[in-house]
Write a protein that holds these residues in place. Structure first.
Motif, PDB file in Angstrom:
ATOM      1  N   PRO A  74       0.819  -1.218   0.000  1.00 22.24           N
ATOM      2  CA  PRO A  74       0.000   0.000   0.000  1.00 22.24           C
ATOM      3  C   PRO A  74       0.849   1.262   0.000  1.00 22.24           C
ATOM      4  CG  PRO A  74       0.162  -0.871   2.218  1.00 22.24           C
ATOM      5  CD  PRO A  74       0.842  -1.875   1.318  1.00 22.24           C
ATOM      6  N   ASP A  75       0.225   2.369  -0.356  1.00 22.28           N
ATOM      7  CA  ASP A  75       0.880   3.668  -0.307  1.00 22.28           C
ATOM      8  C   ASP A  75       0.886   4.245   1.100  1.00 22.28           C
ATOM      9  OD1 ASP A  75       1.323   3.917  -3.175  1.00 22.28           O
ATOM     10  OD2 ASP A  75      -0.848   4.037  -3.318  1.00 22.28           O
ATOM     11  N   VAL A  76      -0.195   4.007   1.848  1.00 18.24           N
ATOM     12  CA  VAL A  76      -0.329   4.511   3.213  1.00 18.24           C
ATOM     13  C   VAL A  76      -0.894   3.387   4.076  1.00 18.24           C
ATOM     14  CG1 VAL A  76      -1.441   6.215   4.720  1.00 18.24           C
ATOM     15  CG2 VAL A  76      -0.778   6.865   2.395  1.00 18.24           C
ATOM     16  N   VAL A  77      -0.353   3.257   5.286  1.00 13.91           N
ATOM     17  CA  VAL A  77      -0.885   2.312   6.271  1.00 13.91           C
ATOM     18  C   VAL A  77      -1.469   3.113   7.423  1.00 13.91           C
ATOM     19  CG1 VAL A  77      -0.326   0.473   7.911  1.00 13.91           C
ATOM     20  CG2 VAL A  77       0.768   0.515   5.658  1.00 13.91           C
ATOM     21  N   HIS A  78      -2.653   2.715   7.866  1.00 11.75           N
ATOM     22  CA  HIS A  78      -3.313   3.410   8.975  1.00 11.75           C
ATOM     23  C   HIS A  78      -3.873   2.380   9.945  1.00 11.75           C
ATOM     24  CE1 HIS A  78      -6.458   6.641  10.349  1.00 11.75           C
ATOM     25  NE2 HIS A  78      -5.826   6.068  11.362  1.00 11.75           N
ATOM     26  N   ALA A  79      -3.349   2.374  11.175  1.00 12.88           N
ATOM     27  CA  ALA A  79      -3.772   1.410  12.194  1.00 12.88           C
ATOM     28  C   ALA A  79      -4.723   2.058  13.181  1.00 12.88           C
ATOM     29  CB  ALA A  79      -2.554   0.864  12.926  1.00 12.88           C
ATOM     30  N   HIS A  80      -5.819   1.358  13.447  1.00 14.29           N
ATOM     31  CA  HIS A  80      -6.805   1.805  14.429  1.00 14.29           C
ATOM     32  C   HIS A  80      -6.676   0.960  15.692  1.00 14.29           C
ATOM     33  CE1 HIS A  80      -9.289   4.702  12.176  1.00 14.29           C
ATOM     34  NE2 HIS A  80      -8.864   4.032  11.112  1.00 14.29           N
ATOM     35  N   TYR A  81      -6.352   1.602  16.774  1.00 13.04           N
ATOM     36  CA  TYR A  81      -6.173   1.043  18.115  1.00 13.04           C
ATOM     37  C   TYR A  81      -4.694   0.698  18.314  1.00 13.04           C
ATOM     38  CZ  TYR A  81      -8.170  -0.566  22.523  1.00 13.04           C
ATOM     39  OH  TYR A  81      -8.519  -0.680  23.853  1.00 13.04           O
ATOM     40  N   VAL A  82      -4.060   1.510  19.144  1.00 16.24           N
ATOM     41  CA  VAL A  82      -2.594   1.503  19.240  1.00 16.24           C
ATOM     42  C   VAL A  82      -2.046   0.199  19.772  1.00 16.24           C
ATOM     43  CG1 VAL A  82      -0.623   2.605  20.376  1.00 16.24           C
ATOM     44  CG2 VAL A  82      -2.481   4.011  19.442  1.00 16.24           C
ATOM     45  N   THR A  83      -2.658  -0.345  20.827  1.00 19.78           N
ATOM     46  CA  THR A  83      -2.046  -1.476  21.524  1.00 19.78           C
ATOM     47  C   THR A  83      -2.367  -2.839  20.924  1.00 19.78           C
ATOM     48  OG1 THR A  83      -3.877  -1.319  23.125  1.00 19.78           O
ATOM     49  CG2 THR A  83      -1.795  -0.284  23.726  1.00 19.78           C
ATOM     50  N   SER A  84      -2.949  -2.865  19.760  1.00 22.29           N
ATOM     51  CA  SER A  84      -3.182  -4.148  19.071  1.00 22.29           C
ATOM     52  C   SER A  84      -2.761  -3.995  17.609  1.00 22.29           C
ATOM     53  CB  SER A  84      -4.651  -4.563  19.194  1.00 22.29           C
ATOM     54  OG  SER A  84      -5.527  -3.538  18.742  1.00 22.29           O
ATOM     55  N   PRO A  96       4.209   6.018   4.559  1.00 23.56           N
ATOM     56  CA  PRO A  96       3.812   6.653   5.806  1.00 23.56           C
ATOM     57  C   PRO A  96       2.844   5.796   6.628  1.00 23.56           C
ATOM     58  CG  PRO A  96       2.741   7.717   3.940  1.00 23.56           C
ATOM     59  CD  PRO A  96       3.729   6.760   3.379  1.00 23.56           C
ATOM     60  N   LEU A  97       2.991   5.908   7.941  1.00 25.43           N
ATOM     61  CA  LEU A  97       2.208   5.130   8.890  1.00 25.43           C
ATOM     62  C   LEU A  97       1.442   6.085   9.803  1.00 25.43           C
ATOM     63  CD1 LEU A  97       1.351   2.594  10.442  1.00 25.43           C
ATOM     64  CD2 LEU A  97       3.556   2.687  11.654  1.00 25.43           C
ATOM     65  N   VAL A  98       0.132   5.942   9.796  1.00 24.18           N
ATOM     66  CA  VAL A  98      -0.753   6.731  10.653  1.00 24.18           C
ATOM     67  C   VAL A  98      -1.321   5.804  11.721  1.00 24.18           C
ATOM     68  CG1 VAL A  98      -2.808   8.208  10.736  1.00 24.18           C
ATOM     69  CG2 VAL A  98      -1.349   8.195   8.692  1.00 24.18           C
ATOM     70  N   MET A  99      -1.460   6.310  12.935  1.00 23.62           N
ATOM     71  CA  MET A  99      -2.111   5.541  14.002  1.00 23.62           C
ATOM     72  C   MET A  99      -3.203   6.377  14.627  1.00 23.62           C
ATOM     73  SD  MET A  99       0.869   3.446  15.936  1.00 23.62           S
ATOM     74  CE  MET A  99       2.096   2.540  14.956  1.00 23.62           C
ATOM     75  N   THR A 100      -4.313   5.733  14.917  1.00 26.67           N
ATOM     76  CA  THR A 100      -5.413   6.398  15.610  1.00 26.67           C
ATOM     77  C   THR A 100      -5.653   5.712  16.943  1.00 26.67           C
ATOM     78  OG1 THR A 100      -6.530   7.234  13.629  1.00 26.67           O
ATOM     79  CG2 THR A 100      -7.893   6.846  15.572  1.00 26.67           C
ATOM     80  N   ALA A 101      -5.527   6.490  18.002  1.00 24.92           N
ATOM     81  CA  ALA A 101      -5.860   5.992  19.339  1.00 24.92           C
ATOM     82  C   ALA A 101      -7.362   6.086  19.538  1.00 24.92           C
ATOM     83  CB  ALA A 101      -5.129   6.814  20.390  1.00 24.92           C
ATOM     84  N   TRP A 102      -7.928   5.088  20.195  1.00 23.67           N
ATOM     85  CA  TRP A 102      -9.373   5.041  20.377  1.00 23.67           C
ATOM     86  C   TRP A 102      -9.810   5.443  21.784  1.00 23.67           C
ATOM     87  CZ3 TRP A 102     -13.006   1.335  17.468  1.00 23.67           C
ATOM     88  CH2 TRP A 102     -12.723   1.357  16.100  1.00 23.67           C
ATOM     89  N   ASP A 128       4.236   8.095  11.649  1.00 24.95           N
ATOM     90  CA  ASP A 128       4.468   9.398  11.028  1.00 24.95           C
ATOM     91  C   ASP A 128       3.410  10.413  11.449  1.00 24.95           C
ATOM     92  OD1 ASP A 128       6.748   8.654   9.226  1.00 24.95           O
ATOM     93  OD2 ASP A 128       5.240   7.265   8.485  1.00 24.95           O
ATOM     94  N   ALA A 129       2.239   9.925  11.827  1.00 25.68           N
ATOM     95  CA  ALA A 129       1.176  10.793  12.331  1.00 25.68           C
ATOM     96  C   ALA A 129       0.331   9.979  13.296  1.00 25.68           C
ATOM     97  CB  ALA A 129       0.309  11.338  11.199  1.00 25.68           C
TER      98      ALA A 129
END
Length: 358
Positions: A74-84, A96-102, A128-129
């Motif tokens: 992929p061009d961008v990876v985005h993970a939802h929920y930091v600890t899993s 680039p790697l994006v993470m969203t904390a819930w 990265d964000a």
């Protein structure tokens, strides 16, 4: 021009992840999901990880996650929920790697033991964000001193569906809680408050593992004839119930910005909520009650029951706030812009690699 490819890490059966995926499809992205909890979604390829039954299982899903990302490229990876999922995405080292904390992934889980806190710090420092839907959640991420850009970005509300109903069309005094029936959300406190206030009908949405216990409690408190246990409803079902109600109740022990809070505000309901940092961002002091305090919640309910003009005023102010800054399209546009800016920056730094995999 090649269609940019977004790979989400998250529960494919969770409504927030599904909405996010659809929003990005609508904005011209190819979308894939790497998930341990799949649910088919039109236009979205899903790569299914082995089942996760215990928290420690996430540590043993790294190889499968790496294979998935290698195949998808992929061009961008985005993970939802930091600890899993965030940990898995961090180990894949795709940028680039994006993470969203819930919420609890930063506000609760890392406090359980030093190893989890260390892994959380490692995970965030690969991003990265990092986004969170309340200022206290963003501050919790900042405490780990990540190198990433930090951004407050909430889930938003579908304003075309969740909209105010004229106050005169509502029944005398019905209230709603749209929170999950699980310990953190303190539905027991809502029921105990209801038992202290006459003339109030309560609608419970959300469903969850405490259903049997809560139904038994409603019987023992003598309020079962004033409680409607609806369980999980789709957006249309939730909006229909909210249209009947004048007040919403959300009194969890811990929370970031709740989507259900924003939805009830968009529907023009007055809100009573637990006094948490995230809720202070959206509600006046008079609308907040101490965590776990059914007497204070009952007093708030009685006040709004007896002062219809006050309830209507609070509801109108909530609806106005959502119209100004609560729309999902606005928030998803910001996410789309973040992806494209990060992708442009990464490609500028690593032009020979095309899409960075450093």
């Amino acid at each position: 021009m090649k269609t940019p490819h977004l790979c989400l890490f998250g529960d494919g059966n969770h409504v927030h992840v599904r909405r996010w995926a659809q929003a990005m499809l609508d904005r011209g992205w190819k979308v894939s999901i790497v998930t341990a909890r799949p649910q088919e979604q039109a236009g979205v390829e899903q790569i299914i990880l082995p089942e996760v039954r215990r928290s420690v299982d996430w540590l043993f899903r790294v190889s499968a996650a790496k294979r998935a990302v290698k195949r998808l490229a992929p061009d961008v990876v985005h993970a939802h929920y930091v600890t899993s999922y965030g940990y898995l995405a961090a180990r894949c080292r795709r940028h680039p790697l994006v993470m969203t904390a819930w919420g609890s992934d930063l506000l609760v889980t890392p406090n359980a033991q030093p190893l989890v806190r260390w892994l959380t710090a490692y995970t965030l420092r690969q991003a990265d964000a990092i986004t969170g839907d309340s200022s206290d959640l963003v501050a919790a991420a900042a405490a780990y001193q990540p190198r990433a850009e930090l951004l407050e970005l909430h889930w938003g509300v579908e304003l075309s569906r969740f909209r105010p109903t004229p106050w005169p069309l509502k029944p005398p005094f019905e209230v709603v809680s749209a929170r999950t029936w699980a310990p953190n959300y303190r539905i027991d406190v809502v029921l105990r408050a209801l038992a202290r206030v006459q003339g109030v009908v309560l609608h419970l949405l959300g469903g969850g593992p405490d259903e049997a216990a809560l139904k038994a409690l409603s019987v023992s408190l003598g309020v079962c004839d004033r409680v409607h246990f609806h369980g999980r409803l789709d957006d249309a079902g939730m909006a229909a119930v909210m249209a009947r109600c004048k007040v919403a109740i959300t009194v969890p022990t811990s929370d970031a910005t709740s989507v259900s809070l924003l939805e009830t505000m968009a529907c023009g309901l007055a809100v009573l909520a637990s006094d948490l940092p995230a809720n202070r961002q959206w509600l006046p002091k008079d609308a907040l009650v101490p965590v776990g305090d059914d007497r204070a919640l009952a007093a708030g309910l009685a006040r709004l029951r007896d002062d219809d003009a006050l309830a209507a005023t609070w509801g109108a102010l909530n609806a106005k706030r959502m119209q100004e800054e609560g729309g999902r399209d606005t928030q998803m546009d910001r996410a789309d812009q973040l992806y494209r800016r990060l992708l442009d920056s990464t490609q500028a730094r690593f032009p020979s690699r095309g899409h960075s995999n450093h």
